[in-house]
Design a protein around this motif. Structure first.
Motif, mmCIF file in Angstrom:
data_model
loop_
_atom_site.group_PDB
_atom_site.id
_atom_site.type_symbol
_atom_site.label_atom_id
_atom_site.label_comp_id
_atom_site.label_asym_id
_atom_site.label_seq_id
_atom_site.Cartn_x
_atom_site.Cartn_y
_atom_site.Cartn_z
ATOM 1 N N GLU A 248 -1.268 -0.570 -10.488
ATOM 2 C CA GLU A 248 0.095 -0.283 -10.957
ATOM 3 C C GLU A 248 0.138 0.991 -11.797
ATOM 4 N N GLU A 254 3.421 2.471 -2.329
ATOM 5 C CA GLU A 254 2.828 2.031 -1.060
ATOM 6 C C GLU A 254 1.361 1.664 -1.229
ATOM 7 N N ALA A 257 0.768 -1.562 -3.297
ATOM 8 C CA ALA A 257 1.173 -2.756 -2.555
ATOM 9 C C ALA A 257 0.033 -3.313 -1.721
ATOM 10 N N GLU A 261 -1.334 -7.243 -1.395
ATOM 11 C CA GLU A 261 -1.497 -7.911 -0.101
ATOM 12 C C GLU A 261 -2.912 -8.471 0.046
#
Length: 317
Positions: A248, A254, A257, A261
């Motif tokens: 972060e 992108e 993320a 995931e």
């Protein structure tokens, strides 16, 4: 007597006699030329660590509840009264008289540099483990699972030449830096409890226009933990949280993320995400501080890290 220029910040929890052994080693090799700040992170083993601090002339801070090494070390840098700080684990061995003068000189010459020394792996008790000496580290990014991604990877190959050598990442439980520089880039702000300090602070140093270097002239012994692991509670979910926090703080939407995931595949992923959600505002605040001083894109770091992993010499721009 002149004031010391270097503060050793030692955060620990339930380290037992190793705290005194480490502090004794500092006094035997550095004398009173180093200020020692012991931060007891809510140990509950019944040992009187404050008396150790008294015997060896250390300053002493007790955390009433555990906050972990990252927060404790950041607090230690804020409390330091000297120009320079070295963050040490509480199970270290020192072999050369006056090694701290080399560290101080390097920092004064390179105030925007984060340093580590060569790291001699030791077994419990302090004997050499037989494992290779560490010479700094690089980062693993492109893994297809969360545990292996965004992870420091030891460099066990000596780096040729004299003087300090550039490395993508510090490693070894001893990190020396100008106090002002450390705080100016946000230090360990954003991390929680345990894990991930080396990755965050090393990448931030490079991206802010500084660099990381290995001091080849100093070797410090480090007792690396056995199967018992670190003494901080709930360390797995917080270790995962710190990796999310690092993503972060450093990455664009992108890229970060992808780490969220990857975490989905782990059984403790949900608990780590809950921790992240509860502390999102703190992490975003840390991102804001760092982005204000950031001078290079992540592509800059990826390139130098990849070159180092190919065993090429790297230099800052």
């Amino acid at each position: 007597m002149s004031l010391p220029s270097l503060t050793a910040v030692i955060c620990f929890a339930n380290e037992g006699e190793e705290v005194e052994t480490t502090v004794r080693g500092l006094r035997e090799t550095c004398g009173d030329d180093i200020d020692i700040l012991l931060i007891n992170d809510a140990s509950d083993d019944g040992l009187d660590y404050e008396s150790v601090a008294d015997r060896y002339g250390c300053r002493y801070l007790l955390n009433e509840s555990q906050i972990g090494p990252a927060h404790s070390r950041h607090k230690g840098a804020s409390w330091a009264k000297t120009d320079n700080v070295i963050f040490l684990d509480a199970h270290m061995r020192f072999y050369e008289q006056g090694w701290h003068t080399v560290v101080n000189e390097m920092i004064f010459e390179h105030p925007a540099t984060l340093f580590c020394t060569k790291s001699r792996p030791l077994k419990t008790g302090g004997e050499a483990s037989g494992a290779p000496v560490g010479h700094g580290a690089s980062m693993i990014f492109g893994a297809d699972n969360f545990n292996a991604a965004l992870k420091p990877d030891w460099n066990i190959y000596p780096i040729e030449g004299d003087g300090p050598a550039y490395v993508p990442c510090v490693l070894g439980g001893n990190y020396a830096v100008s106090r002002d520089f450390f705080l100016s880039i946000g230090g360990y702000r954003g991390l929680h409890r345990y894990g991930g300090e080396e990755a965050l602070i090393s990448i931030k140093t490079w991206l802010s226009g500084g660099n990381c270097q290995l001091i080849r002239d100093v070797e410090i012994g480090h007792i690396y933990r056995d199967g018992r692991g670190a003494p901080w509670k709930d360390k797995v979910q917080y270790f995962h949280f710190n990796k999310l926090a690092t993503a972060e703080i450093l990455f664009d939407a992108e890229e970060k993320a992808q780490y969220f995931e990857l975490l989905e595949a782990l059984p403790e992923g949900k608990s780590a995400k809950r921790v992240f959600t509860s502390r999102r505002s703190f992490v975003q605040s840390a991102r804001k501080v760092f982005q204000a001083v950031k001078r290079h894109p992540m592509a800059y770091y990826y390139e130098l890290n990849a070159a180092f992993r190919r065993r090429e010499t790297i230099t800052p721009e």
